[in-house]
Design a protein around this motif. Structure first.
Motif, PDB file in Angstrom:
ATOM      1  N   MET A 147       2.919   6.889   7.730  1.00  0.00           N
ATOM      2  CA  MET A 147       2.281   7.175   9.029  1.00  0.00           C
ATOM      3  C   MET A 147       0.919   7.852   8.848  1.00  0.00           C
ATOM      4  N   GLU A 148       0.851   8.738   7.854  1.00  0.00           N
ATOM      5  CA  GLU A 148      -0.432   9.373   7.530  1.00  0.00           C
ATOM      6  C   GLU A 148      -1.447   8.288   7.114  1.00  0.00           C
ATOM      7  N   GLY A 149      -1.002   7.371   6.274  1.00  0.00           N
ATOM      8  CA  GLY A 149      -1.873   6.304   5.768  1.00  0.00           C
ATOM      9  C   GLY A 149      -2.329   5.382   6.878  1.00  0.00           C
ATOM     10  N   GLU A 150      -1.418   5.059   7.808  1.00  0.00           N
ATOM     11  CA  GLU A 150      -1.859   4.117   8.852  1.00  0.00           C
ATOM     12  C   GLU A 150      -2.857   4.760   9.782  1.00  0.00           C
ATOM     13  N   SER A 151      -2.755   6.073  10.007  1.00  0.00           N
ATOM     14  CA  SER A 151      -3.761   6.648  10.892  1.00  0.00           C
ATOM     15  C   SER A 151      -5.132   6.653  10.195  1.00  0.00           C
ATOM     16  N   LEU A 152      -5.152   6.776   8.872  1.00  0.00           N
ATOM     17  CA  LEU A 152      -6.435   6.657   8.148  1.00  0.00           C
ATOM     18  C   LEU A 152      -7.012   5.249   8.311  1.00  0.00           C
ATOM     19  N   LEU A 153      -6.124   4.245   8.168  1.00  0.00           N
ATOM     20  CA  LEU A 153      -6.599   2.855   8.292  1.00  0.00           C
ATOM     21  C   LEU A 153      -7.094   2.567   9.702  1.00  0.00           C
ATOM     22  N   ALA A 154      -6.372   3.112  10.689  1.00  0.00           N
ATOM     23  CA  ALA A 154      -6.733   2.840  12.089  1.00  0.00           C
ATOM     24  C   ALA A 154      -8.120   3.392  12.415  1.00  0.00           C
ATOM     25  N   ALA A 155      -8.505   4.467  11.719  1.00  0.00           N
ATOM     26  CA  ALA A 155      -9.807   5.081  12.003  1.00  0.00           C
ATOM     27  C   ALA A 155     -10.945   4.402  11.231  1.00  0.00           C
ATOM     28  N   PRO A 205     -15.887   5.982   0.620  1.00  0.00           N
ATOM     29  CA  PRO A 205     -15.261   6.650  -0.531  1.00  0.00           C
ATOM     30  C   PRO A 205     -14.205   7.680  -0.106  1.00  0.00           C
ATOM     31  N   GLU A 206     -14.463   8.375   1.022  1.00  0.00           N
ATOM     32  CA  GLU A 206     -13.486   9.397   1.463  1.00  0.00           C
ATOM     33  C   GLU A 206     -12.157   8.740   1.837  1.00  0.00           C
ATOM     34  N   LEU A 207     -12.243   7.571   2.481  1.00  0.00           N
ATOM     35  CA  LEU A 207     -11.018   6.862   2.867  1.00  0.00           C
ATOM     36  C   LEU A 207     -10.239   6.465   1.609  1.00  0.00           C
ATOM     37  N   LEU A 208     -10.947   5.921   0.623  1.00  0.00           N
ATOM     38  CA  LEU A 208     -10.276   5.497  -0.610  1.00  0.00           C
ATOM     39  C   LEU A 208      -9.629   6.695  -1.302  1.00  0.00           C
ATOM     40  N   ALA A 209     -10.348   7.814  -1.313  1.00  0.00           N
ATOM     41  CA  ALA A 209      -9.795   9.010  -1.970  1.00  0.00           C
ATOM     42  C   ALA A 209      -8.511   9.457  -1.270  1.00  0.00           C
ATOM     43  N   GLU A 210      -8.530   9.438   0.061  1.00  0.00           N
ATOM     44  CA  GLU A 210      -7.335   9.906   0.789  1.00  0.00           C
ATOM     45  C   GLU A 210      -6.175   8.929   0.672  1.00  0.00           C
ATOM     46  N   LEU A 211      -6.487   7.630   0.768  1.00  0.00           N
ATOM     47  CA  LEU A 211      -5.413   6.633   0.594  1.00  0.00           C
ATOM     48  C   LEU A 211      -4.821   6.743  -0.817  1.00  0.00           C
ATOM     49  N   GLY A 212      -5.714   6.943  -1.800  1.00  0.00           N
ATOM     50  CA  GLY A 212      -5.260   7.054  -3.188  1.00  0.00           C
ATOM     51  C   GLY A 212      -4.332   8.238  -3.388  1.00  0.00           C
ATOM     52  N   ARG A 213      -4.672   9.356  -2.749  1.00  0.00           N
ATOM     53  CA  ARG A 213      -3.813  10.541  -2.873  1.00  0.00           C
ATOM     54  C   ARG A 213      -2.425  10.251  -2.305  1.00  0.00           C
ATOM     55  N   LEU A 214      -2.406   9.538  -1.178  1.00  0.00           N
ATOM     56  CA  LEU A 214      -1.105   9.191  -0.573  1.00  0.00           C
ATOM     57  C   LEU A 214      -0.330   8.211  -1.469  1.00  0.00           C
ATOM     58  N   MET A 215      -1.049   7.292  -2.111  1.00  0.00           N
ATOM     59  CA  MET A 215      -0.369   6.359  -3.033  1.00  0.00           C
ATOM     60  C   MET A 215       0.258   7.130  -4.195  1.00  0.00           C
ATOM     61  N   ALA A 268      -9.116   5.645 -11.067  1.00  0.00           N
ATOM     62  CA  ALA A 268      -8.631   5.024  -9.823  1.00  0.00           C
ATOM     63  C   ALA A 268      -8.413   6.112  -8.772  1.00  0.00           C
ATOM     64  N   HIS A 269      -8.587   5.741  -7.495  1.00  0.00           N
ATOM     65  CA  HIS A 269      -8.364   6.721  -6.417  1.00  0.00           C
ATOM     66  C   HIS A 269      -6.891   7.091  -6.330  1.00  0.00           C
ATOM     67  N   GLY A 270      -6.032   6.158  -6.723  1.00  0.00           N
ATOM     68  CA  GLY A 270      -4.597   6.415  -6.705  1.00  0.00           C
ATOM     69  C   GLY A 270      -3.892   5.209  -7.291  1.00  0.00           C
ATOM     70  N   ALA A 271      -2.626   5.386  -7.669  1.00  0.00           N
ATOM     71  CA  ALA A 271      -1.877   4.258  -8.245  1.00  0.00           C
ATOM     72  C   ALA A 271      -0.397   4.472  -8.013  1.00  0.00           C
ATOM     73  N   LYS A 272       0.309   3.375  -7.821  1.00  0.00           N
ATOM     74  CA  LYS A 272       1.752   3.436  -7.572  1.00  0.00           C
ATOM     75  C   LYS A 272       2.398   2.125  -7.994  1.00  0.00           C
ATOM     76  N   LEU A 273       3.692   2.171  -8.170  1.00  0.00           N
ATOM     77  CA  LEU A 273       4.399   0.904  -8.377  1.00  0.00           C
ATOM     78  C   LEU A 273       4.372   0.129  -7.071  1.00  0.00           C
ATOM     79  N   LEU A 287       0.860  -1.181   0.000  1.00  0.00           N
ATOM     80  CA  LEU A 287       0.000   0.000   0.000  1.00  0.00           C
ATOM     81  C   LEU A 287       0.899   1.235   0.000  1.00  0.00           C
ATOM     82  N   PHE A 288       1.894   1.236   0.879  1.00  0.00           N
ATOM     83  CA  PHE A 288       2.951   2.244   0.833  1.00  0.00           C
ATOM     84  C   PHE A 288       4.219   1.735   1.529  1.00  0.00           C
ATOM     85  N   GLY A 289       5.339   2.371   1.202  1.00  0.00           N
ATOM     86  CA  GLY A 289       6.544   2.259   2.038  1.00  0.00           C
ATOM     87  C   GLY A 289       7.691   1.413   1.542  1.00  0.00           C
ATOM     88  N   GLU A 290       7.584   0.772   0.338  1.00  0.00           N
ATOM     89  CA  GLU A 290       8.725  -0.011  -0.134  1.00  0.00           C
ATOM     90  C   GLU A 290       9.961   0.885  -0.266  1.00  0.00           C
TER      91      GLU A 290
END
Ligand SMILES: Nc1ncnc2c1ncn2[C@@H]1O[C@H](COP(=O)(O)OP(=O)(O)O)[C@@H](O)[C@H]1O
Ligand SMILES: C[C@@](O)(CCOP(=O)(O)O)CC(=O)O
Ligand SMILES: [Mg+2]
Length: 352
Positions: free
Chosen positions: A231-239, A248-258, A287-292, A12-15
């Protein structure tokens, strides 16, 4: 005969940043490597791995993998091909205090090789589990993860984090920061994977980031910023409520971070034209977001999209060889029942 399987993963993030002690969140996906192990009378190891890019081969050796007998491919390629299986066997022998145990091993996998979906970790985790069970030792998933990490670390000359092996052993979404590894709650994220048919060299890509980071302060800052995104992403997941579909708001925010994470990985030199094209195809499809995902250089991207649009768009993208939905797999390593297919004894006895 023992049979174990273990899942691949997407990040999801952090490689990359995880190699330098930043946190990362990989998620296991429902694509597995399955390893079948039989005991032998002697101390030889025989590996049958038909998915390898050498068109599949069977190799048998005693003692040192470098002294493997007469297969018709260079020693380096054999070592690269079966190095992970060999390292898993060494760990199993050590765990069971059986240094001379010999095995017949068969590897089958649904995970493309070297493409960022953690095929190496899945093969090591499943192989270690099947081999230790064959020796009558049952390791807890955490211990399995730790030994699998040591195996990957050895094969990758120290260029490895605990992320892939821990995620494959435990399943679900995990958080890894140095040697602090834990499972975290996550809702069913709608992952879509695009695969360019290629692969990247994990060791080389990690070494490239390492030297950029040593040369430039801003590259070191970039690595730290990836940690901040995580860290930003995990606090979204924790909530979020793990039991219901993500809002949808969670997906949008996670996607932006991706998207942000991909930009920083691109800056660190680990993306490629094909990965970037697939990332853009996914974004343009909504897509809400995309990354390698994973080491990069070629292989796979991961996007978030609960609709079929991204997968369809990727399938029409020239650089994309395959696009599929990847469900979060909440189960890590598991013992499988031997099937007829695993017991038919058929082999292709020689390297091609
Ligand atoms: N099906 C398989 N059979 C045998 N070995 C495999 C298989 N899948 C992966 N491997 C091992 O893992 C290596 C790829 O791992 P790596 O470069 O870390 O990429 P990734 O983990 O992203 O797929 C292969 O070169 C091979 O040694
Ligand atoms: C680049 C890295 O962070 C992930 C590599 O993942 P993969 O082997 O490409 O699936 C290296 C590591 O964490 O061991
Ligand atoms: Mg790997």
């Amino acid at each position: 005969m023992t049979v174990s399987s273990a899942p691949g993963k997407v990040y999801l993030f952090g490689e990359h940043a995880v190699v330098y002690g930043e946190p990362a969140v990989p998620c296991a996906i429902e694509r597995r490597a399955t390893v079948t192990v039989d005991a032998r009378e002697d101390d030889h190891i025989r590996v049958e791995a038909r998915d390898l890019s050498l068109d599949g081969f069977t190799v048998e050796y005693a003692d040192d993998i470098e002294d493997r007998p007469d297969v018709d491919v260079p020693a380096g390629i054999v070592a690269a091909g079966v190095g992970y299986v060999d390292a898993a066997v060494e760990q199993a022998r050590d765990a069971a205090d059986a240094p001379a145990a010999g095995f017949d091993i068969r590897v089958e996998s649904e995970i493309p090789l070297g493409a960022g979906l953690g095929s190496s970790a899945a093969v090591v985790v499943a192989g270690l589990d099947a081999a230790t069970l064959k020796l009558g030792v049952e390791l807890a998933p955490e211990e399995l993860a730790e030994r699998a990490y040591r195996a990957e670390y050895d094969v990758q000359d120290g260029q490895a984090s605990r992320a892939d092996t821990f995620c494959s052993a435990m399943g679900g979404a995990v958080r890894v920061e140095g040697d602090d590894c834990r499972r975290i709650d996550a809702p069913n994220l709608p992952f879509v994977v695009g695969f360019d048919g290629g692969a990247g060299d994990t060791g080389e890509l990690v070494a490239g980031v390492r030297s950029l980071r040593e040369e430039y302060g801003f590259a070191a800052d970039t690595v730290e910023s990836i940690g901040d995104i995580v860290m930003e992403g995990e606090s979204l997941l924790a909530a979020a409520d793990p039991a219901s579909d993500p809002e949808p708001e969670l997906l949008a925010e996670l996607g932006r971070l991706m998207d942000f994470d991909h930009g920083l990985l691109e800056a660190l030199g680990v993306s490629s034209r094909t990965l970037d094209n697939m990332v853009w195809a996914a974004r343009e499809a909504g897509a809400h977001g995309a990354k390698l995902t994973g080491a990069g250089g070629g292989g796979c991207i991961v996007a978030l999209d609960e609709t079929p649009e991204t997968r369809t768009a990727l399938r029409y993208t020239a650089e994309c060889r395959d696009a599929f939905r990847a469900e979060l797999d909440r189960e890590g390593v598991r013992a499988e029942r031997p099937t007829t297919a695993a017991t038919d004894g058929s082999t292709n006895a020689e390297a091609k």
